[in-house]
Motif scaffolding. Sequence first.
Motif, short mmCIF file in Angstrom:
data_model
loop_
_atom_site.label_atom_id
_atom_site.label_comp_id
_atom_site.label_asym_id
_atom_site.label_seq_id
_atom_site.Cartn_x
_atom_site.Cartn_y
_atom_site.Cartn_z
N MET A 34 0.84 -1.18 0.00
CA MET A 34 0.00 0.00 0.00
C MET A 34 0.89 1.24 0.00
O MET A 34 1.77 1.39 0.82
N ALA A 35 0.66 2.14 -0.92
CA ALA A 35 1.45 3.35 -1.02
C ALA A 35 0.91 4.42 -0.07
O ALA A 35 -0.29 4.50 0.18
N ALA A 36 1.83 5.20 0.46
CA ALA A 36 1.46 6.32 1.32
C ALA A 36 2.02 7.59 0.71
O ALA A 36 3.17 7.64 0.28
N LEU A 37 1.21 8.63 0.69
CA LEU A 37 1.59 9.88 0.06
C LEU A 37 1.11 11.03 0.94
O LEU A 37 -0.03 11.03 1.41
N VAL A 38 2.00 11.99 1.18
CA VAL A 38 1.62 13.18 1.95
C VAL A 38 2.30 14.39 1.32
O VAL A 38 3.46 14.33 0.92
N TYR A 39 1.55 15.46 1.20
CA TYR A 39 2.05 16.74 0.71
C TYR A 39 2.03 17.74 1.86
O TYR A 39 1.20 17.62 2.77
N PHE A 40 2.93 18.73 1.80
CA PHE A 40 2.91 19.77 2.83
C PHE A 40 3.35 21.11 2.23
O PHE A 40 4.03 21.15 1.20
N ARG A 41 2.91 22.19 2.89
CA ARG A 41 3.24 23.56 2.46
C ARG A 41 3.37 24.44 3.69
O ARG A 41 2.52 24.42 4.58
N LYS A 42 4.46 25.21 3.75
CA LYS A 42 4.68 26.12 4.88
C LYS A 42 3.68 27.26 4.81
O LYS A 42 3.47 27.85 3.76
N ILE A 43 3.07 27.57 5.97
CA ILE A 43 2.11 28.67 6.01
C ILE A 43 2.60 29.83 6.87
O ILE A 43 2.14 30.96 6.69
N SER A 44 3.55 29.57 7.78
CA SER A 44 4.11 30.67 8.57
C SER A 44 5.40 30.23 9.22
O SER A 44 5.65 29.03 9.41
N GLU A 45 6.23 31.22 9.57
CA GLU A 45 7.48 30.96 10.26
C GLU A 45 7.83 32.19 11.08
O GLU A 45 7.72 33.32 10.59
N ASP A 46 8.25 31.96 12.32
CA ASP A 46 8.78 33.03 13.14
C ASP A 46 10.06 32.53 13.79
O ASP A 46 10.60 31.49 13.38
N SER A 47 10.56 33.21 14.78
CA SER A 47 11.85 32.84 15.37
C SER A 47 11.81 31.51 16.14
O SER A 47 12.85 30.90 16.36
N GLU A 48 10.62 31.07 16.54
CA GLU A 48 10.50 29.85 17.34
C GLU A 48 9.76 28.71 16.67
O GLU A 48 10.04 27.54 16.95
N LEU A 49 8.80 29.03 15.79
CA LEU A 49 7.91 28.01 15.22
C LEU A 49 7.81 28.10 13.71
O LEU A 49 7.93 29.18 13.14
N VAL A 50 7.53 26.95 13.11
CA VAL A 50 7.20 26.88 11.69
C VAL A 50 5.90 26.09 11.60
O VAL A 50 5.77 25.03 12.22
N ARG A 51 4.95 26.60 10.84
CA ARG A 51 3.66 25.92 10.69
C ARG A 51 3.48 25.46 9.25
O ARG A 51 3.80 26.20 8.31
N TYR A 52 2.94 24.26 9.12
CA TYR A 52 2.69 23.65 7.81
C TYR A 52 1.26 23.14 7.75
O TYR A 52 0.72 22.66 8.74
N LYS A 53 0.69 23.23 6.57
CA LYS A 53 -0.54 22.51 6.25
C LYS A 53 -0.09 21.24 5.55
O LYS A 53 0.90 21.23 4.82
N PHE A 54 -0.83 20.15 5.76
CA PHE A 54 -0.45 18.89 5.12
C PHE A 54 -1.67 18.01 4.89
O PHE A 54 -2.73 18.23 5.46
N GLY A 55 -1.49 17.04 4.01
CA GLY A 55 -2.55 16.09 3.72
C GLY A 55 -2.24 15.30 2.46
O GLY A 55 -1.19 15.46 1.86
N ASP A 56 -3.19 14.48 2.05
CA ASP A 56 -2.96 13.63 0.89
C ASP A 56 -3.42 14.26 -0.42
O ASP A 56 -3.24 13.69 -1.49
N ASP A 57 -4.00 15.46 -0.36
CA ASP A 57 -4.44 16.18 -1.55
C ASP A 57 -3.78 17.55 -1.58
O ASP A 57 -4.09 18.40 -0.73
N PRO A 58 -2.87 17.81 -2.53
CA PRO A 58 -2.14 19.08 -2.54
C PRO A 58 -3.02 20.29 -2.84
O PRO A 58 -2.62 21.43 -2.62
N ASP A 59 -4.22 20.07 -3.32
CA ASP A 59 -5.14 21.17 -3.61
C ASP A 59 -6.10 21.46 -2.47
O ASP A 59 -6.84 22.44 -2.52
N SER A 60 -6.08 20.61 -1.45
CA SER A 60 -7.01 20.77 -0.34
C SER A 60 -6.41 20.16 0.93
O SER A 60 -6.77 19.05 1.32
N PHE A 61 -5.47 20.88 1.54
CA PHE A 61 -4.86 20.38 2.76
C PHE A 61 -5.89 20.35 3.89
O PHE A 61 -6.60 21.33 4.10
#
Length: 77
Positions: free
Chosen positions: A1-28
């Motif tokens: 069984m194949a597993a696939l995950v996409y992610f995209r950075k949505i914000s970054e500051d001096s302490e944290l980085v936030r990402y959206k992720f999921g199996d559909d790159p058009d709808s995280f």
Amino acid sequence: MAALVYFRKISEDSELVRYKFGDDPDSFSRQLTMKKDPQTSVADDGLADYTFLKASRKINAMRAEAGQWPERGMSVS
């Protein structure tokens, strides 16, 4: 069984980085927060499942390789 995950950075500051992720790159469907020091991550919905772990590990691997937090990416296995 194949597993696939996409992610995209949505914000970054001096302490944290936030990402959206999921199996559909058009709808995280989920979000994760990466703490920079130490490099730890948490799923914002509290669900530390395989998809979250796959995204988090790939983000950390790309960070280690490039020396900066990736803007976007994917992991497939």
